[in-house]
Write an enzyme that holds these catalytic residues in place. Sequence first.
Site, PDB file in Angstrom:
ATOM      1  N   ALA A   1      -6.658  29.494  16.090  1.00 30.49           N
ATOM      2  CA  ALA A   1      -7.619  30.609  16.107  1.00 30.49           C
ATOM      3  C   ALA A   1      -7.284  31.692  15.089  1.00 30.49           C
ATOM      4  O   ALA A   1      -6.122  32.046  14.883  1.00 30.49           O
ATOM      5  CB  ALA A   1      -7.728  31.252  17.490  1.00 30.49           C
ATOM      6  N   GLY A   2      -8.338  32.173  14.441  1.00 28.38           N
ATOM      7  CA  GLY A   2      -8.218  33.303  13.519  1.00 28.38           C
ATOM      8  C   GLY A   2      -8.004  32.929  12.070  1.00 28.38           C
ATOM      9  O   GLY A   2      -8.107  33.785  11.189  1.00 28.38           O
TER      10      GLY A   2
ATOM     11  N   LYS B   1      -6.490  20.483  25.329  1.00 26.24           N
ATOM     12  CA  LYS B   1      -6.262  21.834  24.832  1.00 26.24           C
ATOM     13  C   LYS B   1      -6.836  22.772  25.886  1.00 26.24           C
ATOM     14  O   LYS B   1      -8.052  22.800  26.117  1.00 26.24           O
ATOM     15  CB  LYS B   1      -6.958  22.052  23.490  1.00 26.24           C
TER      16      LYS B   1
ATOM     17  N   ASN C   1     -11.624  25.823  13.076  1.00 22.59           N
ATOM     18  CA  ASN C   1     -12.992  25.328  13.176  1.00 22.59           C
ATOM     19  C   ASN C   1     -13.939  26.191  12.334  1.00 22.59           C
ATOM     20  O   ASN C   1     -14.510  25.750  11.345  1.00 22.59           O
ATOM     21  CB  ASN C   1     -13.426  25.309  14.636  1.00 22.59           C
ATOM     22  N   SER C   2     -14.078  27.469  12.713  1.00 26.20           N
ATOM     23  CA  SER C   2     -15.047  28.344  12.061  1.00 26.20           C
ATOM     24  C   SER C   2     -14.819  28.457  10.561  1.00 26.20           C
ATOM     25  O   SER C   2     -15.786  28.536   9.789  1.00 26.20           O
ATOM     26  CB  SER C   2     -14.994  29.742  12.689  1.00 26.20           C
TER      27      SER C   2
ATOM     28  N   GLY D   1     -12.479  32.912  15.784  1.00 29.29           N
ATOM     29  CA  GLY D   1     -13.618  33.160  14.907  1.00 29.29           C
ATOM     30  C   GLY D   1     -13.570  34.443  14.115  1.00 29.29           C
ATOM     31  O   GLY D   1     -14.529  34.781  13.418  1.00 29.29           O
TER      32      GLY D   1
END
Length: 263
Positions: free
Chosen positions: A187-188, A99, A209-210, A160
């Site tokens: 993301a997001g 990635k 992830n976050s 994040g």
Amino acid sequence: MEKWKIEGREFNSRLMIGSALYPSPDIMQKAIKASGSEIVTVALRRQSATTLKGGNQFWDIIKELGVTILPNTAGCHTAKEAITTALMARELFEVDWVKLEVIGNQYNLQPDPFALVEATKVLINEGFRVLPYMTDDLVLAQRLADLGCSTLMPWGSPIGSGRGVMNPYNLKVIRKQFPNLNLIVDAGIGKPSDAIEAMELGFDGVLLNSAVALAQEPIKMAEAFKYAVIAGRLGFEAGAMEKRDMASPSTPTVGTPFWHQFS
């Protein structure tokens, strides 16, 4: 659902999950298991290559999960730095995919499109399967596809931020223009409904992830995302009804009991 085919591999889950930011290694392991994800991203820059080779708690837990590792170049700010990190990751993890992240702006962690294209070209020539993390830019997507990327990873919103899919129109256009590529919203994503929205747009997968690691209950949130991705994909495959300007009765004849239709 059919197995998901990506970069020459087959998986049951379309949810990809990160391995950073968890309150503890134990919670990380349990959350990844609860998510059902079979692909876990690992940032080499956050772990010492020497330590990983020797085996530490983090790496032992990852190996115990029996998942497929997707190395990423998180934290890299130049093409050269990302290329070097990718080469190290290939040697360490013995995988041919990466990635690719090249950050261009520290404020919103937006990818640098120019450095991303540069690094992608070099890594593909080095035999990598490159999964580039990018903005939702159609022209950039075309450049990366032309270089040979069969998977693209446009953001839903900044890393994040938890803002979900900020520009669904842009993602729809990318989906329409590249029907044969694997597209992953990366993301997001902040909550399960964000993942559902991304999947209902026709995207092939979601990477997050976050949203799990920083949840009050990461394990429970991981399970929620597991089912959200499944629901979103099934909804896309089923085909949602068209929106209407006016109300429409769900029974064929207003005021007539439904059993009269069969008398």
